[in-house]
Design a protein around this motif. Structure first.
Motif, short mmCIF file in Angstrom:
data_model
loop_
_atom_site.label_atom_id
_atom_site.label_comp_id
_atom_site.label_asym_id
_atom_site.label_seq_id
_atom_site.Cartn_x
_atom_site.Cartn_y
_atom_site.Cartn_z
N TRP A 175 -14.34 33.68 4.61
CA TRP A 175 -15.18 33.31 3.47
C TRP A 175 -14.48 32.83 2.25
N ASP A 176 -13.37 33.23 2.08
CA ASP A 176 -12.35 32.60 1.03
C ASP A 176 -12.02 31.19 1.20
N LYS A 177 -11.89 30.91 2.28
CA LYS A 177 -11.71 29.39 2.54
C LYS A 177 -12.92 28.52 2.73
N TYR A 178 -13.98 29.09 3.10
CA TYR A 178 -14.97 28.41 3.44
C TYR A 178 -16.39 29.15 2.97
N PRO A 179 -16.57 29.17 1.81
CA PRO A 179 -17.49 29.89 1.31
C PRO A 179 -18.97 29.66 1.63
N GLN A 180 -18.90 28.20 2.13
CA GLN A 180 -20.35 27.50 2.56
C GLN A 180 -20.39 28.12 3.94
N GLY A 181 -19.37 28.53 4.69
CA GLY A 181 -19.74 28.79 6.16
C GLY A 181 -19.99 27.49 6.96
N LYS A 182 -19.18 26.52 6.38
CA LYS A 182 -19.33 25.38 7.11
C LYS A 182 -18.18 25.08 8.23
N TYR A 183 -17.87 26.43 8.90
CA TYR A 183 -16.48 25.92 9.72
C TYR A 183 -16.95 26.83 10.95
N SER A 184 -16.52 26.30 11.93
CA SER A 184 -16.81 27.24 13.38
C SER A 184 -16.07 28.37 13.37
N PRO A 185 -17.02 29.53 13.36
CA PRO A 185 -16.46 30.85 13.44
C PRO A 185 -15.50 30.96 14.66
N GLU A 186 -16.14 30.25 16.05
CA GLU A 186 -15.46 30.25 17.33
C GLU A 186 -13.91 29.80 17.02
N LYS A 187 -13.90 28.61 16.29
CA LYS A 187 -12.72 27.87 16.17
C LYS A 187 -11.91 28.89 15.31
N TRP A 188 -12.50 29.21 14.24
CA TRP A 188 -11.76 30.15 13.48
C TRP A 188 -10.94 31.50 14.08
N VAL A 189 -11.79 32.20 14.50
CA VAL A 189 -11.07 33.08 15.43
C VAL A 189 -9.98 32.64 16.68
N GLN A 190 -10.28 31.51 17.33
CA GLN A 190 -9.24 31.05 18.00
C GLN A 190 -8.02 30.83 17.19
N GLU A 191 -7.95 30.12 16.23
CA GLU A 191 -7.03 29.62 15.17
C GLU A 191 -6.23 30.75 14.79
N ARG A 192 -7.08 31.77 14.41
CA ARG A 192 -6.52 32.89 13.57
C ARG A 192 -5.69 33.60 14.83
N SER A 193 -6.06 33.64 15.93
CA SER A 193 -5.63 34.47 17.20
C SER A 193 -4.17 33.67 17.48
N MET A 194 -4.19 32.49 17.59
CA MET A 194 -2.92 31.77 17.84
C MET A 194 -1.93 32.09 16.63
N GLU A 195 -2.33 32.09 15.53
CA GLU A 195 -1.45 32.05 14.45
C GLU A 195 -0.71 33.61 14.34
N LEU A 196 -1.58 34.42 14.57
CA LEU A 196 -1.27 35.90 14.75
C LEU A 196 -0.13 36.09 16.00
N LYS A 197 -0.54 35.72 16.78
CA LYS A 197 0.41 35.78 18.07
C LYS A 197 1.86 35.47 17.63
N HIS A 198 1.83 33.96 17.05
CA HIS A 198 3.07 33.43 16.67
C HIS A 198 3.83 34.15 15.82
N LEU A 199 2.99 34.50 14.64
CA LEU A 199 3.73 35.50 13.65
C LEU A 199 4.38 36.68 14.29
N LYS A 200 3.64 37.41 15.30
CA LYS A 200 4.12 38.52 15.97
C LYS A 200 5.15 38.38 16.90
N LYS A 201 5.31 37.27 17.37
CA LYS A 201 6.42 36.77 18.17
C LYS A 201 7.73 36.80 17.18
#
Length: 224
Positions: A175-201
């Motif tokens: 909501w900080d990045k897309y306050p209007q909610g015009k970005y796919s929540p499914e895609k957001w979760v998928q991207e954040r999951s991949m980013e988190l996995k990379h950071l943890k690695k």
């Protein structure tokens, strides 16, 4: 018979003489061992006799001359050593024989050591693989909430925030990045999951390097 006896007497005398010279006539083993290596070094002879060449009497000089001949490369000691030295062929047969128990034992011990090192490496590799798998996997809370993603999306975003902050990183929420909610929540979760996995690695690799460095340091300390 007389000639034969004389020969044996001469042989015995030569043997005793060689032993006498080999066994250090003035009983100074340290200097004598050095003289056996360099019999032409006059400073060593001076140390052996206990006086300089100028101060030696004729008898002492004659002794040194005889000892130098005995210790020289063409002297009786060297000849006897050369005569008694085994040939390369003998060494091959006696020392490096295929059925030699000593070398067989050494080879066996070497193989055992190699197997132990290999086993330790395999166990360490397995340990790190399991550790990495546990660290980089998607948190179970996010996986559970994602089963009903739209309904639980706010909670999922909060879970991502806590995960990023636990790594000491700032998290920019949906909501900080897309306050209007015009970005796919499914895609957001998928991207954040991949980013988190990379950071943890990346975090895992740091921990792994630190553990290996500590292990090496401990091993070196034990060796000293």
């Amino acid at each position: 018979m007389k000639i034969k006896n004389t020969f044996y007497l001469l042989l015995a005398f030569t043997f005793l003489t060689l032993n006498a010279y080999a066994n250090d006539p003035l009983n100074k083993p340290k200097v004598w061992s050095l003289l056996q290596e360099t019999p032409t070094d006059m400073s060593l002879w001076a140390a052996y006799v206990g006086k300089s060449w100028v101060c030696m009497n004729i008898s002492e000089k004659e002794n040194i001359k005889s000892w130098k001949q005995m210790l020289g490369p063409s002297g009786p000691l060297a000849q006897a050593e050369q005569h008694n030295r085994p040939s390369n062929e003998q060494l091959q047969k006696e020392v490096f024989a295929a059925n030699d128990e000593f070398w067989g034992g050494e080879e066996l011990q070497t193989q055992v050591t190699a197997n132990e090192i290999l086993l330790e490496k395999q166990e360490l590799r397995q340990h790190f693989e399991e550790m990495e798998q546990q660290m980089v996997q998607t948190p179970s809370a996010i996986t559970t909430l994602a089963r009903n993603l739209r309904e639980n999306f706010i909670l999922i975003d909060d879970e991502f925030r806590m995960e990023f902050e636990s790594l000491g990183l700032e998290y920019v929420g949906y909501w900080d990045k897309y306050p209007q909610g015009k970005y796919s929540p499914e895609k957001w979760v998928q991207e954040r999951s991949m980013e988190l996995k990379h950071l943890k690695k990346q975090q895992f690799e740091k921990i792994k390097s630190s553990m290996l460095a500590s292990a090496v340091s401990a091993e070196e300390s034990a060796g000293h």
